[in-house]
Design an enzyme around this catalytic site. Sequence first.
Site, PDB file in Angstrom:
ATOM      1  N   LYS A  69       8.581 -22.502  22.372  1.00 22.02           N
ATOM      2  CA  LYS A  69       7.730 -23.472  21.836  1.00 22.02           C
ATOM      3  C   LYS A  69       8.530 -24.534  20.823  1.00 22.02           C
ATOM      4  O   LYS A  69       8.410 -25.701  21.082  1.00 22.02           O
ATOM      5  CB  LYS A  69       6.538 -23.119  21.346  1.00 22.02           C
ATOM      6  CG  LYS A  69       5.448 -22.727  22.219  1.00 22.02           C
ATOM      7  CD  LYS A  69       4.021 -22.657  21.778  1.00 22.02           C
ATOM      8  CE  LYS A  69       3.002 -22.276  22.895  1.00 22.02           C
ATOM      9  NZ  LYS A  69       1.651 -22.143  22.505  1.00 22.02           N
TER      10      LYS A  69
ATOM     11  N   LYS B  38       4.000 -19.681  33.243  1.00 18.64           N
ATOM     12  CA  LYS B  38       2.706 -19.319  32.895  1.00 18.64           C
ATOM     13  C   LYS B  38       1.814 -20.614  33.105  1.00 18.64           C
ATOM     14  O   LYS B  38       2.023 -21.496  32.751  1.00 18.64           O
ATOM     15  CB  LYS B  38       2.665 -18.708  31.531  1.00 18.64           C
ATOM     16  CG  LYS B  38       1.184 -18.194  31.068  1.00 18.64           C
ATOM     17  CD  LYS B  38       1.415 -17.904  29.580  1.00 18.64           C
ATOM     18  CE  LYS B  38       1.068 -19.172  28.570  1.00 18.64           C
ATOM     19  NZ  LYS B  38       0.232 -18.887  27.245  1.00 18.64           N
TER      20      LYS B  38
ATOM     21  N   LYS C 111      -2.513 -24.724  29.131  1.00 17.64           N
ATOM     22  CA  LYS C 111      -3.211 -25.849  29.056  1.00 17.64           C
ATOM     23  C   LYS C 111      -2.270 -27.092  28.376  1.00 17.64           C
ATOM     24  O   LYS C 111      -2.776 -28.277  28.614  1.00 17.64           O
ATOM     25  CB  LYS C 111      -4.218 -25.694  27.971  1.00 17.64           C
ATOM     26  CG  LYS C 111      -4.137 -24.691  27.043  1.00 17.64           C
ATOM     27  CD  LYS C 111      -5.552 -24.881  26.064  1.00 17.64           C
ATOM     28  CE  LYS C 111      -5.915 -23.389  25.505  1.00 17.64           C
ATOM     29  NZ  LYS C 111      -5.065 -22.605  24.736  1.00 17.64           N
TER      30      LYS C 111
END
Length: 347
Positions: free
Chosen positions: A123, A206, A209
């Site tokens: 991230k 993966k 969202k």
Amino acid sequence: MSDETATTFTPRVFSGIQPSGGLTLGNYLGAMKRFVDMQDAGTHETVYCMVDLHAITAKFLDPDTLRKNTRELCAGFIAAGIDPETSILINQSQVPEHAQLAWIFNCVARMGWMQRMTQWKDKAGKNQQNASLGLFAYPALMAADILIYHATHVPVGEDQKQHLELTRDIAIKFNHDYGVDFFPVTEPVIEGAATRVMSLRDGSKKMSKSDPSDASRINLTDDADTIAKKIRKAKTDPDALPSEVDGLQDRAEARNLVNIYAALSEQSVAEVLAEVGGKQFGEFKPMLSDLAVAKMAPISSEMARLMDDQAEIDRILTRGAERARAITAPILRQTYDIIGMVPPVTL
Ligand code: AQP
């Protein structure tokens, strides 16, 4: 510590989902559906959480979006089958002991432990200097979410395994440093055919969202046509489906669609392949769309109904926070006492 002296903890489940965007099929199959199973099994107390403090760690969310996402997530939990009377359903920021214990854990966890977290590396990306301190400390807050309830079991998707190992390390180090057996060493519960639902566009990524491509995921709020279109366009290979599980090796996209089918139909992958082995994707994809629509349409229409009464959602969360604090406030008080913080006295 020997078994005779080890503390016995109340069997209690804790898990959470970030209100960082709309819910995906990955969140539903990897987490929410299993939360419902654990609630309905009745073997554990269950606490489920919208982790809004976590949702602001990665990117800026405007206030109206965060509020909307949080209420929508609460509606999603209830629509999927979480009963707010049976489970404790909360919004993280309404239970201040989560953040208070997180500070203590920031002082227990080591920089090196955090630097090894793959989610931090993914991230933060190449520009770690520009990532928030909150993103770096994310796993300490997650450990606090779990341990402020003395939770013994945490159902999660595969991606959260490393964070749960760190939660165990924090509990062990705290207990060791202070010579207590106060925090449980929590067990991850990572089970089923859909512990890692992958992107529909790339079988190595993966389903998420926050993926910029909406075609990569199925949202819980997608209508039947959108679901069918996304599955029709899902990346696959030209071969027919195998009849044996081994035949899915090195076929990431095919394996993903079969896993999704297995999780939605509550069958094993072997059972699904016994039924669909030999079929081409042109035949299998409409079967998968029909199943996904049949399972998800009732959830999304119930979510929409619940979202019409936001005051009721807010009442449910307020009540959940009251119930939660009956557990978390005494645990925080005991933690402070163990550490040696001087308690307040009545003047
Ligand atoms: N693709 C997935 N397959 C299986 N389980 C999944 N989970 C998430 N994606 C999948 C599980 O859902 C729970 C809540 O996750 P989260 O929202 O707190 O954070 P996340 O894992 O980072 O999920 P997203 O969708 O990828 O969110 P963003 O994009 O905001 O980072 C966890 O139990 C997780 O394992």
